[in-house]
Enzyme design. Structure first.
Site, PDB file in Angstrom:
ATOM      1  N   ASP A 104       0.810  -1.221   0.000  1.00 51.02           N
ATOM      2  CA  ASP A 104       0.000   0.000   0.000  1.00 51.02           C
ATOM      3  C   ASP A 104       0.840   1.267   0.000  1.00 51.02           C
ATOM      4  OD1 ASP A 104      -2.250  -1.441  -0.131  1.00 51.02           O
ATOM      5  OD2 ASP A 104      -3.002  -0.991   1.872  1.00 51.02           O
ATOM      6  N   ASP A 123     -14.757  32.779 -34.435  1.00 55.52           N
ATOM      7  CA  ASP A 123     -15.720  32.427 -35.476  1.00 55.52           C
ATOM      8  C   ASP A 123     -16.796  31.518 -34.882  1.00 55.52           C
ATOM      9  OD1 ASP A 123     -17.000  31.065 -37.639  1.00 55.52           O
ATOM     10  OD2 ASP A 123     -15.424  31.842 -38.938  1.00 55.52           O
ATOM     11  N   GLY A 144      -5.562  26.086 -33.733  1.00 53.05           N
ATOM     12  CA  GLY A 144      -4.763  27.163 -34.318  1.00 53.05           C
ATOM     13  C   GLY A 144      -5.160  27.528 -35.731  1.00 53.05           C
ATOM     14  N   LEU A 145      -6.247  26.970 -36.227  1.00 52.50           N
ATOM     15  CA  LEU A 145      -6.633  27.234 -37.610  1.00 52.50           C
ATOM     16  C   LEU A 145      -7.917  28.047 -37.654  1.00 52.50           C
ATOM     17  CD1 LEU A 145      -5.962  23.763 -39.238  1.00 52.50           C
ATOM     18  CD2 LEU A 145      -4.577  25.804 -39.400  1.00 52.50           C
TER      19      LEU A 145
END
Length: 507
Positions: A36, A279, A414-415
């Site tokens: 343990d 967007d 990133g696009l």
């Protein structure tokens, strides 16, 4: 008992270790077999702590079972006190040692050690890690906070911050963010506990005017006891997200009897404007599946719908103690709550719902990666990369900024839209190419069953329209449309079929 490869929570003694490791001057004597001691790795490897947890294990072995294991525990407790000289000790048994029925609490009491010793009775086969942490913190508060005392009215109101522990999701940074926010409001922080507190600090809990409850899974029981015993109200709003942070400020102002206008000096989050500036095809209506501990999952659902414009298609938690709260939240989003600690059940739900983003734990990160779906981790259990070196809170206005970056970037990759159009014919962005963060290998999820043998074909204009869909969801859009057409006996997919399918799966 169910054997499993992954688990959302460990046994309750791991929760006790999270409290002990978070505090100073507290030592945990754990009656446990040699195996343990693996728990140390959770803190030194995953959380990257520079020191071992303050835990002494009795580490009995198989050959000890025929002898006096109770004496083994007493020796370990006595030696732990002599070596570490703690302000207080907690004693208990691991799930394996519980079977020995040695009663660590009674054995420690017989030693008459010169420090407070708080026994823990954590039923390892009925309860789990977060419950163990909550019970440990409650026992410590109850043993050390003392009786109610009169508080004189001071010019500056004060509060305790309750709930942060070791191995918690961004607890260190959340505390820093909350201390800054409370200072701006003119509220003094009396004690932060358990993270960074000593047993002596817990004796001062009763001096505060109210409590700020950051993590109900850990500190709700203690906060309720302090309310009953010391007359301290506590906050109900967890400040994750812009809206929740504003609600939290209003709640603190009411409890502290101060003007919330002081909060106007705090730099507001950039999340609302950023969300509007992105967007809309990236965010609005994106289907998101959320699973984690109750606090983070409920908060994530509110942010996803109200602040980012996502559509919540699934909400769940492994926190069975807070199942009612999760179900109430799920009802607000028109979905059925998934309350389970079986990751295979969660995976099946993700495959059924086919979300465009998964917000979850380390488990859901693995599931989403295998299915090729973008994912962000927003709850424990987490892995080493979710304990960043940089300042990265989840709470407060700065936490909302971190959340925006963490959740939206996996979708955008990133696009921007014009770049997608520019590179849509590039070999790197064809339908079979997976995003780079998924290793570049597309692993499509198993195809959904189709109730027809019809082979559908794509009309040229429909195929052209499909190419306008961002590459990382294009494969799923194609599969959904083909399934939609086959189920309706349509042999040719037209542009109208494509949009009918989109509307159908967006419901």
């Amino acid at each position: 008992m169910q054997l499993t490869l992954w688990t959302y929570e460990g046994p309750p003694h791991i929760g006790a270790m999270r409290v002990a490791t978070a505090m100073r001057g507290l030592h945990y004597v754990l009656h446990a077999p040699q195996g343990d001691t693996y728990a140390d790795l959770l803190f030194t490897m995953i959380e990257r702590r520079g020191s071992r947890p303050p835990v002494t294990y009795t580490t009995f072995q198989a050959r000890d079972l025929g002898s006096d294991t109770a004496e083994l525990f007493k020796s370990a407790a006595r030696e732990a006190y002599e070596r570490f000289s703690p302000e207080a000790m907690i004693v208990g048994a691991s799930c394996t040692a519980e079977l020995l029925q040695d009663d660590p609490g009674g054995l420690a009491k017989a030693l008459a050690l010169p420090c407070p010793v708080i026994p823990l009775d954590l039923p390892a086969y009925q309860k789990k890690e977060n419950w163990g942490a909550a019970e440990t913190f409650y026992r410590l508060v109850r043993a050390l906070a003392g009786p109610r005392r009169e508080r004189s009215r001071r010019a500056r109101r004060s509060c305790n911050i309750l709930g942060p522990t070791a191995l918690g999701f961004r607890c260190r940074d959340d505390v820093r963010e909350m201390e800054t926010l409370l200072a701006t409001l003119g509220v003094e922080v009396n004690v932060v506990a358990p993270l960074g507190a000593s047993p002596k600090d817990l004796t001062r809990l009763g001096d505060a005017d109210f409590n700020v409850l950051l993590y109900p899974e850990i500190a709700l029981t203690a906060a309720q006891w302090l309310e009953r015993t010391h007359g301290q109200p506590f906050t109900r709003v967890v400040p994750i997200g812009v809206g929740a942070t504003r609600d939290f400020i209003a709640e603190v102002a009411r409890l502290a009897e101060i003007d919330p206008e002081a909060a106007s000096q705090v730099e507001p989050s950039r999340l609302p404007w950023y969300a509007r500036s992105v967007d809309s095809t990236y965010l609005t209506g994106k289907r998101v599946f959320i699973f984690g501990d109750a606090t983070h999952a409920i908060a994530a659902a509110r942010i996803a719908r109200d602040e980012l414009g996502f559509t919540v298609v699934g909400l769940g938690s492994y926190s069975r103690e807070f199942a009612r709260d999760v179900r109430e939240a799920a009802a607000r989003y028109g979905v059925e709550a998934l309350v389970t600690d079986d990751y295979l059940e969660v995976e099946a739900k993700v495959m059924e719902l086919q979300p465009e983003l998964v917000l979850g734990t380390q488990m859901e990160r693995h599931i989403a990666k295998r299915l090729g779906v973008p994912c962000a981790v927003m709850s424990a259990p987490a892995h080493v990369q979710d304990f960043p070196a940089r300042y990265s809170p989840q709470m407060g206005f700065e936490g909302a900024n971190v959340i925006f970056d963490s959740w939206v970037h996996p979708l955008m990759m990133g696009l921007e839209e014009h770049l997608l159009a520019m590179f849509r014919d590039d070999a790197e962005f064809h339908d079979g190419a997976a995003p780079s963060h998924l290793g570049g290998k597309q692993t499509p999820p198993p195809a959904a069953p189709v109730a027809s043998d019809i082979v559908v074909v794509w009309a040229e204009d429909a195929e052209k329209e499909l190419r306008k869909v961002p590459f990382f969801v294009r494969g799923k859009a194609r599969r959904n449309t083909e399934k939609f057409a086959a189920e309706r006996g349509l042999e040719t997919i037209t542009v109208e079929t494509l949009y009918d399918a989109k509307a159908y799966f967006a419901r």
